[in-house]
Design a protein around this motif. Structure first.
Motif, PDB file in Angstrom:
ATOM      1  N   TYR A   1       0.830  -1.209   0.000  1.00 25.92           N
ATOM      2  CA  TYR A   1       0.000   0.000   0.000  1.00 25.92           C
ATOM      3  C   TYR A   1       0.866   1.261   0.000  1.00 25.92           C
ATOM      4  O   TYR A   1       0.594   2.218  -0.746  1.00 25.92           O
ATOM      5  N   LEU A   2       1.923   1.276   0.798  1.00 27.10           N
ATOM      6  CA  LEU A   2       2.781   2.458   0.880  1.00 27.10           C
ATOM      7  C   LEU A   2       3.558   2.677  -0.414  1.00 27.10           C
ATOM      8  O   LEU A   2       3.767   3.823  -0.845  1.00 27.10           O
ATOM      9  N   ALA A   3       3.978   1.591  -1.049  1.00 27.08           N
ATOM     10  CA  ALA A   3       4.696   1.728  -2.325  1.00 27.08           C
ATOM     11  C   ALA A   3       3.810   2.352  -3.391  1.00 27.08           C
ATOM     12  O   ALA A   3       4.283   3.114  -4.245  1.00 27.08           O
ATOM     13  N   LYS A   4       2.520   2.061  -3.316  1.00 29.83           N
ATOM     14  CA  LYS A   4       1.576   2.591  -4.300  1.00 29.83           C
ATOM     15  C   LYS A   4       1.195   4.041  -4.004  1.00 29.83           C
ATOM     16  O   LYS A   4       1.076   4.862  -4.922  1.00 29.83           O
ATOM     17  N   THR A   5       0.999   4.366  -2.731  1.00 30.79           N
ATOM     18  CA  THR A   5       0.470   5.683  -2.374  1.00 30.79           C
ATOM     19  C   THR A   5       1.542   6.702  -1.980  1.00 30.79           C
ATOM     20  O   THR A   5       1.332   7.908  -2.116  1.00 30.79           O
ATOM     21  N   LEU A   6       2.687   6.245  -1.465  1.00 30.21           N
ATOM     22  CA  LEU A   6       3.755   7.155  -1.024  1.00 30.21           C
ATOM     23  C   LEU A   6       5.112   6.658  -1.506  1.00 30.21           C
ATOM     24  O   LEU A   6       6.013   6.363  -0.713  1.00 30.21           O
ATOM     25  N   PRO A   7       5.311   6.561  -2.805  1.00 31.62           N
ATOM     26  CA  PRO A   7       6.591   6.034  -3.314  1.00 31.62           C
ATOM     27  C   PRO A   7       7.742   7.007  -3.079  1.00 31.62           C
ATOM     28  O   PRO A   7       7.577   8.225  -3.127  1.00 31.62           O
ATOM     29  N   GLY A   8       8.919   6.438  -2.792  1.00 31.54           N
ATOM     30  CA  GLY A   8      10.134   7.243  -2.712  1.00 31.54           C
ATOM     31  C   GLY A   8      10.226   8.178  -1.520  1.00 31.54           C
ATOM     32  O   GLY A   8      11.020   9.124  -1.551  1.00 31.54           O
ATOM     33  N   LYS A   9       9.460   7.959  -0.466  1.00 28.31           N
ATOM     34  CA  LYS A   9       9.477   8.853   0.695  1.00 28.31           C
ATOM     35  C   LYS A   9      10.530   8.417   1.716  1.00 28.31           C
ATOM     36  O   LYS A   9      10.968   7.265   1.739  1.00 28.31           O
ATOM     37  N   ARG A  10      10.905   9.367   2.578  1.00 28.94           N
ATOM     38  CA  ARG A  10      11.849   9.071   3.655  1.00 28.94           C
ATOM     39  C   ARG A  10      11.095   8.718   4.933  1.00 28.94           C
ATOM     40  O   ARG A  10      10.074   9.333   5.236  1.00 28.94           O
ATOM     41  N   TYR A  11      11.650   7.775   5.686  1.00 22.47           N
ATOM     42  CA  TYR A  11      10.986   7.244   6.875  1.00 22.47           C
ATOM     43  C   TYR A  11      11.807   7.539   8.123  1.00 22.47           C
ATOM     44  O   TYR A  11      13.041   7.652   8.067  1.00 22.47           O
ATOM     45  N   PHE A  12      11.102   7.634   9.255  1.00 19.24           N
ATOM     46  CA  PHE A  12      11.743   7.700  10.572  1.00 19.24           C
ATOM     47  C   PHE A  12      11.024   6.686  11.455  1.00 19.24           C
ATOM     48  O   PHE A  12       9.798   6.703  11.552  1.00 19.24           O
ATOM     49  N   TYR A  13      11.804   5.801  12.106  1.00 13.92           N
ATOM     50  CA  TYR A  13      11.226   4.715  12.913  1.00 13.92           C
ATOM     51  C   TYR A  13      11.438   4.969  14.405  1.00 13.92           C
ATOM     52  O   TYR A  13      12.544   5.303  14.841  1.00 13.92           O
ATOM     53  N   VAL A  14      10.379   4.792  15.196  1.00 13.55           N
ATOM     54  CA  VAL A  14      10.468   4.782  16.653  1.00 13.55           C
ATOM     55  C   VAL A  14       9.932   3.418  17.091  1.00 13.55           C
ATOM     56  O   VAL A  14       8.762   3.108  16.855  1.00 13.55           O
ATOM     57  N   THR A  15      10.796   2.626  17.719  1.00 15.09           N
ATOM     58  CA  THR A  15      10.504   1.204  17.884  1.00 15.09           C
ATOM     59  C   THR A  15      10.653   0.737  19.328  1.00 15.09           C
ATOM     60  O   THR A  15      11.660   1.034  19.984  1.00 15.09           O
ATOM     61  N   ALA A  16       9.678  -0.020  19.801  1.00 15.93           N
ATOM     62  CA  ALA A  16       9.768  -0.684  21.101  1.00 15.93           C
ATOM     63  C   ALA A  16      10.859  -1.750  21.021  1.00 15.93           C
ATOM     64  O   ALA A  16      10.829  -2.621  20.143  1.00 15.93           O
ATOM     65  N   ASP A  17      11.799  -1.698  21.928  1.00 16.49           N
ATOM     66  CA  ASP A  17      13.000  -2.527  21.842  1.00 16.49           C
ATOM     67  C   ASP A  17      12.778  -3.911  22.454  1.00 16.49           C
ATOM     68  O   ASP A  17      13.248  -4.206  23.552  1.00 16.49           O
ATOM     69  N   TYR A  18      12.045  -4.739  21.725  1.00 12.60           N
ATOM     70  CA  TYR A  18      11.911  -6.160  22.074  1.00 12.60           C
ATOM     71  C   TYR A  18      11.517  -6.910  20.815  1.00 12.60           C
ATOM     72  O   TYR A  18      11.424  -6.313  19.737  1.00 12.60           O
ATOM     73  N   THR A  19      11.287  -8.193  20.920  1.00 12.72           N
ATOM     74  CA  THR A  19      11.183  -9.052  19.734  1.00 12.72           C
ATOM     75  C   THR A  19      10.128  -8.596  18.729  1.00 12.72           C
ATOM     76  O   THR A  19      10.379  -8.581  17.526  1.00 12.72           O
ATOM     77  N   TRP A  20       8.921  -8.192  19.194  1.00  7.81           N
ATOM     78  CA  TRP A  20       7.918  -7.723  18.244  1.00  7.81           C
ATOM     79  C   TRP A  20       8.377  -6.453  17.534  1.00  7.81           C
ATOM     80  O   TRP A  20       8.342  -6.351  16.312  1.00  7.81           O
ATOM     81  N   GLY A  21       8.836  -5.467  18.311  1.00  9.56           N
ATOM     82  CA  GLY A  21       9.236  -4.204  17.718  1.00  9.56           C
ATOM     83  C   GLY A  21      10.365  -4.369  16.715  1.00  9.56           C
ATOM     84  O   GLY A  21      10.309  -3.848  15.597  1.00  9.56           O
ATOM     85  N   ASN A  22      11.385  -5.131  17.095  1.00  2.00           N
ATOM     86  CA  ASN A  22      12.555  -5.260  16.232  1.00  2.00           C
ATOM     87  C   ASN A  22      12.252  -6.041  14.955  1.00  2.00           C
ATOM     88  O   ASN A  22      12.714  -5.665  13.865  1.00  2.00           O
ATOM     89  N   THR A  23      11.470  -7.121  15.045  1.00  2.46           N
ATOM     90  CA  THR A  23      11.162  -7.882  13.825  1.00  2.46           C
ATOM     91  C   THR A  23      10.166  -7.128  12.952  1.00  2.46           C
ATOM     92  O   THR A  23      10.207  -7.246  11.722  1.00  2.46           O
ATOM     93  N   THR A  24       9.300  -6.337  13.564  1.00  3.65           N
ATOM     94  CA  THR A  24       8.361  -5.537  12.773  1.00  3.65           C
ATOM     95  C   THR A  24       9.099  -4.453  12.003  1.00  3.65           C
ATOM     96  O   THR A  24       8.861  -4.233  10.813  1.00  3.65           O
TER      97      THR A  24
END
Length: 408
Positions: free
Chosen positions: A146-169
């Motif tokens: 969905y993001l490739a179709k609607t927002l191609p070529g954009k820059r991302y910033f990630y804020v992630t919970a530091d445990y197995t779900w957050g890191n693999t997601t």
């Protein structure tokens, strides 16, 4: 009628079968835990009204994990000592993985409700653990499309919970969106559990200072709600597309639809899905749950409800409560309950099902609904077979982690 009444009387007289719910009653994910309790109780009451399972009534025993793995493991021992026939629950993947390992040691099946980490049925998977919800990779694939179709070529910033779900997601979404370069698409980790508001403030202040177009909040439950409030204060909601990979109804309820409007995420089920997919059984569940609790069922409630019914179905088909017999009955089993076709995949015990990319509706649209809970617009969907890792991908992951190529 006399035969039916006799069967009910026998079921009531028989010793009950205990099902053990290991869920968050406190902590950041407690709202998801409450939904699981409600879904489980509804399923048990319905099954008992039909005579129980194998001629015996069901009862629920539950303990609070507080989303802490060590507490969840102790709960497994308590439930096993009570004679529970099977265990289920979660909201934190670390909890589900730790509890599942202990359940295997006690000879009990463990069904994960909300446990999106790839590790649950990946490197940490085993024969006694089944995952009802989708994996992080399945969420990332539907979102990435969905993001490739609607927002191609954009820059991302990630804020992630530091445990197995957050890191693999995060790693899965970076791969499906082509944002692996941390120089172009930076990210920060926040502790889990126990992150402070200052942790979110620091991470989001750095996000605000970046030139990112997309802010990915790999957070869940109350943690996501706190981050959204800070994002609103910093004006990020207006200048960035916010993505929360795993959304739930209760998260939107806690934050309010005004704060969450336009946020993108995924769900394995919403209360609109049964009507969308022509599932009469799913529509009946929505009606019964809403009448009983005064709210629509969430994916958390649907997961717990489905697990109870699937365990009961496996016990009925195998005519046994033995874990090994139940594993054989579940592996490769295809069914439809609250949506379209689903399958307990044999090689990894992942439940293969359609996953939906959703966007939170504007408040004005939400308020038109009788219960004011029509939160999600489904904007894209992906069939389970397309979203789930293949056998070759799964075996490669297991090999990299030095795990056997088949579940043990």
């Amino acid at each position: 009628m006399a035969l039916w009444l006799g069967l009910i009387a026998c079921a009531q007289a028989a010793d009950p079968i205990t099902l053990g719910l290991n869920y968050p009653r406190t902590g950041s994910y407690k709202e998801e835990g409450l939904a699981q309790m409600r879904g489980a109780l509804l399923a048990i009451d319905e099954l008992n009204a039909k005579g129980g399972v194998l001629g015996r009534p069901l009862r629920l025993s539950s303990y609070d994990t507080a989303s802490r793995p060590e507490k969840a493991v102790r709960n497994v021992d308590k439930l096993a000592d009570e004679g529970a026939a099977m265990l289920f629950g979660g909201a934190s993947s670390a909890v589900a993985i730790a509890a599942g390992k202990r359940a295997r040691e006690r000879g009990l099946l463990y069904f994960g409700t909300l446990t999106y980490s790839n590790d649950t049925t990946g490197k940490d998977g085993h024969r006694y653990l089944f995952r009802e919800c989708n994996s992080a990779w399945m969420s990332a694939r539907v979102l990435g499309q969905y993001l490739a179709k609607t927002l191609p070529g954009k820059r991302y910033f990630y804020v992630t919970a530091d445990y197995t779900w957050g890191n693999t997601t995060e790693s899965s979404l970076r791969e499906t969106t082509g944002t692996q370069d941390p120089g172009q698409n930076p990210g920060l980790k926040v502790p889990f559990p126990g992150a402070h508001l200052s942790d979110y403030q620091n991470a989001l202040t750095q996000a605000a200072a970046s030139n990112a177009d997309v802010l990915v909040l790999v957070l869940f439950g109350e943690d996501l709600v706190r981050a959204m409030r800070i994002s609103e204060t910093l004006g990020l909601s207006k200048r960035m597309q916010i993505v929360a990979p795993n959304l739930t109804q209760s998260i939107v309820e806690q934050a309010g639809p005004s704060l969450m409007t336009g946020v993108l995420g995924t769900e394995p089920w919403t209360w609109q899905v049964p009507k969308r997919e022509g599932s009469a059984r799913g529509e009946a569940f929505v009606a019964d749950f809403s009448a009983r609790y005064g709210v629509y069922p969430s994916s958390s409630a649907a997961s717990a409800y489905s697990i109870v019914y699937q365990w009961a179905d496996a016990a009925t088909r195998s005519k046994s409560l033995d874990s090994e017999a139940l594993i054989k009955a579940l592996e490769g089993h295809r069914y439809s309950l609250l949506k379209g076709p689903q399958e307990w995949r044999a090689f990894d015990h992942q439940n293969v099902q359609t996953v939906y990319a959703v966007k939170v509706r504007p408040r004005a649209e939400v308020m038109k609904d009788p219960l004011k809970q029509d939160y999600f617009e489904i904007v894209h969907q992906l069939d389970g077979e397309q979203g789930a890792p293949s056998l070759a991908e799964w075996q490669a992951e297991r090999s990299a982690a030095k795990q056997p190529a088949a579940l043990q």
